[in-house]
Design an enzyme around this catalytic site. Structure first.
Site, mmCIF file in Angstrom:
data_model
loop_
_atom_site.group_PDB
_atom_site.id
_atom_site.type_symbol
_atom_site.label_atom_id
_atom_site.label_comp_id
_atom_site.label_asym_id
_atom_site.label_seq_id
_atom_site.Cartn_x
_atom_site.Cartn_y
_atom_site.Cartn_z
ATOM 1 N N GLU A 185 0.815 -1.210 0.000
ATOM 2 C CA GLU A 185 0.000 0.000 0.000
ATOM 3 C C GLU A 185 0.852 1.266 0.000
ATOM 4 O OE1 GLU A 185 -4.162 -0.709 2.101
ATOM 5 O OE2 GLU A 185 -2.519 -1.155 3.471
ATOM 6 N N LYS A 227 -12.968 4.013 1.811
ATOM 7 C CA LYS A 227 -11.842 3.398 1.108
ATOM 8 C C LYS A 227 -12.395 2.244 0.276
ATOM 9 C CE LYS A 227 -7.213 1.507 2.054
ATOM 10 N NZ LYS A 227 -6.289 1.040 3.123
ATOM 11 N N TYR A 250 -17.511 25.916 -1.549
ATOM 12 C CA TYR A 250 -17.238 24.477 -1.554
ATOM 13 C C TYR A 250 -16.165 24.095 -2.564
ATOM 14 C CZ TYR A 250 -21.120 25.105 -4.899
ATOM 15 O OH TYR A 250 -21.937 25.564 -5.890
ATOM 16 N N VAL A 289 -7.012 5.378 7.881
ATOM 17 C CA VAL A 289 -8.037 6.318 7.426
ATOM 18 C C VAL A 289 -8.515 7.166 8.603
ATOM 19 C CG1 VAL A 289 -8.803 4.942 5.465
ATOM 20 C CG2 VAL A 289 -9.844 4.556 7.705
ATOM 21 N N GLU A 290 -8.441 6.617 9.823
ATOM 22 C CA GLU A 290 -8.835 7.391 10.994
ATOM 23 C C GLU A 290 -7.973 8.646 11.130
ATOM 24 O OE1 GLU A 290 -10.019 3.124 11.870
ATOM 25 O OE2 GLU A 290 -8.354 4.163 10.888
#
Length: 319
Positions: free
Chosen positions: A21, A98, A53, A72-73
């Site tokens: 990864e 993900k 935005y 991802v946290e």
């Protein structure tokens, strides 16, 4: 409370804890709801009064594209802090997905809700208040650091993948379609000579087999899912028995030098390597590639193969 939202923002990033990864970029998806009083822009009809935005999206793309977190946290928390600190947002809800991380699931990820912490109160009796100018200078400095140009390795994180292609139903047509689809998705494709071999394990027409080499910009599980979808597009019914006629069969033999096992029968390197119709075209296109398990170059592995003196029949087909 009014909200401004960004839905389905896709950004590629280096994310994950495994070695493989850290070599490729993976797609992430963001859904964000931001608390904002829309009465002022509604009254003025002026973009300067809005929560822009587009500016938020651009800033996130810039930040996430340069990131390299394991979890991802962590990335979700940093993105939430960035929005709260740099834009006129007091509260937000952020969903970070993900895709393809778990086989059989469309996506996994986290959902967090965060609020801007209140400014610290002035020390009692001093009459001092926080100085906005200083806070603004700190924010600008932080953004200057965050906006450094991404390194070259982040911009070009791909991995070479070796794919075996096989077909015994309209094989020339199906192999050409498969290679065309690979070129459309991944760019340049190196294709080996094509070999004709008898069906193995069942009675059926001869197979045409070849190896395709691509530069994959997605992780191996996602690539495997993409290849399965390609097979199905060309008429493959994955409910068929392992040994049966098929319009297209595509497997990942190597993904760089990864040694990896996953759900189902996913395995790298692929066990089918021992078949002559896989090993011979591999040795044709990458004779010096070293197998990460056997620690031998493909040319040597083929030279030691029992069928090396009587290889499969090469067929003159342009793919």
């Amino acid at each position: 409370m009014d909200k401004v939202f960004i839905e389905g923002l896709e950004i590629e990033a280096l994310i994950g804890i495994y070695d493989w990864e850290r070599r490729i970029r993976q797609p992430l998806q963001f859904d964000i709801e931001m608390a904002f009083d829309n009465r002022r822009p509604a009254a003025s009809d002026t973009i300067a009064d809005t929560l822009d935005y587009k500016a938020v999206s651009k800033r996130l793309i810039e930040f996430v594209s340069q990131s390299g977190f394991g979890l991802v946290e962590t990335l979700a928390e940093r993105c939430a802090s960035l929005i709260l600190n740099e834009f006129a947002v007091t509260q937000l809800r952020l969903k970070l997905s993900k895709p393809g991380a778990v086989r059989g699931a469309r996506a996994v990820g986290v959902i967090i809700e965060r609020s801007r912490e209140p400014a610290p109160r002035a020390t009692q009796g001093t009459g001092d208040v926080a100085k906005p100018a200083k806070a603004a200078r700190t924010t600008v400095a932080a953004r200057t650091v965050a906006r450094k140009k991404p390194s070259a390795k982040f911009r070009s994180a791909t991995c070479q993948a070796f794919l075996s292609l096989g077909s015994n139903i309209a094989p020339e047509e199906n192999l050409r379609k498969a290679v065309a689809a690979l070129r459309e998705r991944f760019g340049d494709v190196i294709v080996s000579p094509v070999y004709r071999t008898p069906a193995t394990g069942f009675k059926g027409p001869d197979f045409l087999n070849a190896i395709a080499v691509i530069e994959s910009d997605i992780h191996p599980f996602a690539l495997n899912d993409w290849l399965h979808a390609l097979e199905e597009t060309q008429g493959r019914d994955r409910r068929d028995a392992s040994y049966s006629n098929r319009p297209l069969d595509v497997d990942i033999i190597y993904f760089g030098d990864l040694v990896l096992e996953g759900p189902g029968d996913f395995q790298l390197p692929r066990p089918e390597l021992h078949h002559a119709y896989v090993l011979k075209p591999l040795a044709d296109v990458a004779p010096d590639f070293v197998d990460p398990v056997r620690h031998m170059a493909l040319s040597r592995l083929w030279a030691a193969h029992p069928e090396a003196q009587q290889p499969p029949l090469e067929v003159e087909i342009e793919l």
